[in-house]
Design a protein around this motif. Sequence first.
Motif, PDB file in Angstrom:
ATOM      1  N   SER A 170     -36.754 -14.821  -9.408  1.00 30.23           N
ATOM      2  CA  SER A 170     -36.473 -14.902  -7.637  1.00 30.23           C
ATOM      3  C   SER A 170     -36.118 -16.476  -7.386  1.00 30.23           C
ATOM      4  O   SER A 170     -36.607 -17.229  -7.892  1.00 30.23           O
ATOM      5  CB  SER A 170     -38.074 -14.500  -7.169  1.00 30.23           C
ATOM      6  N   VAL A 171     -35.089 -16.244  -6.585  1.00 26.33           N
ATOM      7  CA  VAL A 171     -34.733 -17.712  -5.823  1.00 26.33           C
ATOM      8  C   VAL A 171     -34.573 -17.058  -4.368  1.00 26.33           C
ATOM      9  O   VAL A 171     -34.463 -15.980  -3.833  1.00 26.33           O
ATOM     10  CB  VAL A 171     -33.474 -17.946  -6.365  1.00 26.33           C
ATOM     11  N   VAL A 184     -33.082 -16.022   2.130  1.00 31.10           N
ATOM     12  CA  VAL A 184     -33.699 -14.603   2.053  1.00 31.10           C
ATOM     13  C   VAL A 184     -33.898 -14.600   0.404  1.00 31.10           C
ATOM     14  O   VAL A 184     -33.276 -14.995  -0.442  1.00 31.10           O
ATOM     15  CB  VAL A 184     -32.636 -13.380   1.979  1.00 31.10           C
ATOM     16  N   LEU A 185     -35.219 -13.859   0.288  1.00 25.79           N
ATOM     17  CA  LEU A 185     -35.652 -13.925  -1.183  1.00 25.79           C
ATOM     18  C   LEU A 185     -34.777 -12.812  -1.957  1.00 25.79           C
ATOM     19  O   LEU A 185     -34.584 -11.773  -1.723  1.00 25.79           O
ATOM     20  CB  LEU A 185     -37.254 -13.548  -1.046  1.00 25.79           C
ATOM     21  N   VAL A 186     -34.475 -13.643  -3.049  1.00 23.96           N
ATOM     22  CA  VAL A 186     -33.524 -12.788  -3.944  1.00 23.96           C
ATOM     23  C   VAL A 186     -33.819 -12.575  -5.433  1.00 23.96           C
ATOM     24  O   VAL A 186     -34.102 -13.617  -5.815  1.00 23.96           O
ATOM     25  CB  VAL A 186     -31.867 -13.077  -3.640  1.00 23.96           C
ATOM     26  N   LYS A 187     -33.835 -11.436  -6.103  1.00 25.52           N
ATOM     27  CA  LYS A 187     -33.751 -11.640  -7.637  1.00 25.52           C
ATOM     28  C   LYS A 187     -32.522 -11.911  -8.072  1.00 25.52           C
ATOM     29  O   LYS A 187     -31.525 -11.119  -7.836  1.00 25.52           O
ATOM     30  CB  LYS A 187     -34.326 -10.362  -8.038  1.00 25.52           C
ATOM     31  N   SER A 188     -32.342 -13.050  -8.765  1.00 23.84           N
ATOM     32  CA  SER A 188     -31.032 -13.646  -9.082  1.00 23.84           C
ATOM     33  C   SER A 188     -30.411 -12.991 -10.095  1.00 23.84           C
ATOM     34  O   SER A 188     -29.298 -13.058 -10.737  1.00 23.84           O
ATOM     35  CB  SER A 188     -31.134 -15.099  -9.459  1.00 23.84           C
ATOM     36  N   THR A 216     -26.429 -21.123   0.475  1.00 28.57           N
ATOM     37  CA  THR A 216     -27.280 -22.226   0.079  1.00 28.57           C
ATOM     38  C   THR A 216     -28.555 -21.548  -0.963  1.00 28.57           C
ATOM     39  O   THR A 216     -29.053 -20.870  -0.182  1.00 28.57           O
ATOM     40  CB  THR A 216     -27.862 -22.596   1.528  1.00 28.57           C
ATOM     41  N   ILE A 217     -28.632 -21.961  -1.867  1.00 27.06           N
ATOM     42  CA  ILE A 217     -29.823 -21.489  -2.982  1.00 27.06           C
ATOM     43  C   ILE A 217     -30.859 -22.472  -3.069  1.00 27.06           C
ATOM     44  O   ILE A 217     -30.519 -23.917  -3.357  1.00 27.06           O
ATOM     45  CB  ILE A 217     -28.975 -21.064  -4.247  1.00 27.06           C
TER      46      ILE A 217
END
Lengths: 88, 156
Positions: free
Chosen positions: B54-55, B60-64, B76-77
């Motif tokens: 997860s990043v 927004v929370l995203v499963k990379s 922007t990460i």
Amino acid sequence: MSETSVTQDQPLVVEETEVKPGFIGQNVPRKEDKRLVQGEGVFFDDMKRHEMGFLHFVRSPYAHARIKSVDVSKALALDGVYGTLTSD
Amino acid sequence: MEPVTSNRIAVTVNGEEIEYDVDARRLLVHFLRDDLDLTGSHIGCDTGNCGACSVIVDGVLVKSCMILAVQADGSTIETVEGLAENGELNVLQQSFSDHHALQCGYCTPGMLMSATALLRQNRSPSDEEIRRAIQGNICRCTGYVNIVEAIRAAAQ
């Protein structure tokens, strides 16, 4: 014979002395947490070595057959292939 | 026509602007881990179940492992490596350590990012809301009680 003997009439009594400060009953902060919560733990997949590559297994496409030979020439001709390993 | 297999992407990772040529098929998590050497985001399953990768992408929370690196172009990460400030653990990280919310630490980066995303939206989440927020993260060591406690304490 030992001088101290424990019998039913004379049970072994350990006098409770002053409690020394120690680890028992304490929450002990862990040394490894600082790197782990920063993503700096090094797990196996995190390691990089010079010229590290990927391993790919090629299995026989036949369920029941006798392997007479394995031709690796096409694999070796590919760009970036370090080498092949067969039972030969 | 030749298919385009490589694309130049521009992203901001933990405050650093980066331009990089990536394969069109490259997953964001592989871009972060293998190209940028940010190995804090882990791959536990590669199927979007475990949440270790997860990043936060544009807030927004995203499963990379579930998006391609090219999809992150222009974004922007934030990763776990960006949480600490000048080598000092932030409140959440310290709280995880204080509450024994980790053992092996493999799921921890994902947990931290999920918790970070939660606490930005909700300054005082209930236990129910905390549990909901980390439902996409799997921990196989500690169980979740101490993790919930750590997040609750960090919120205060």
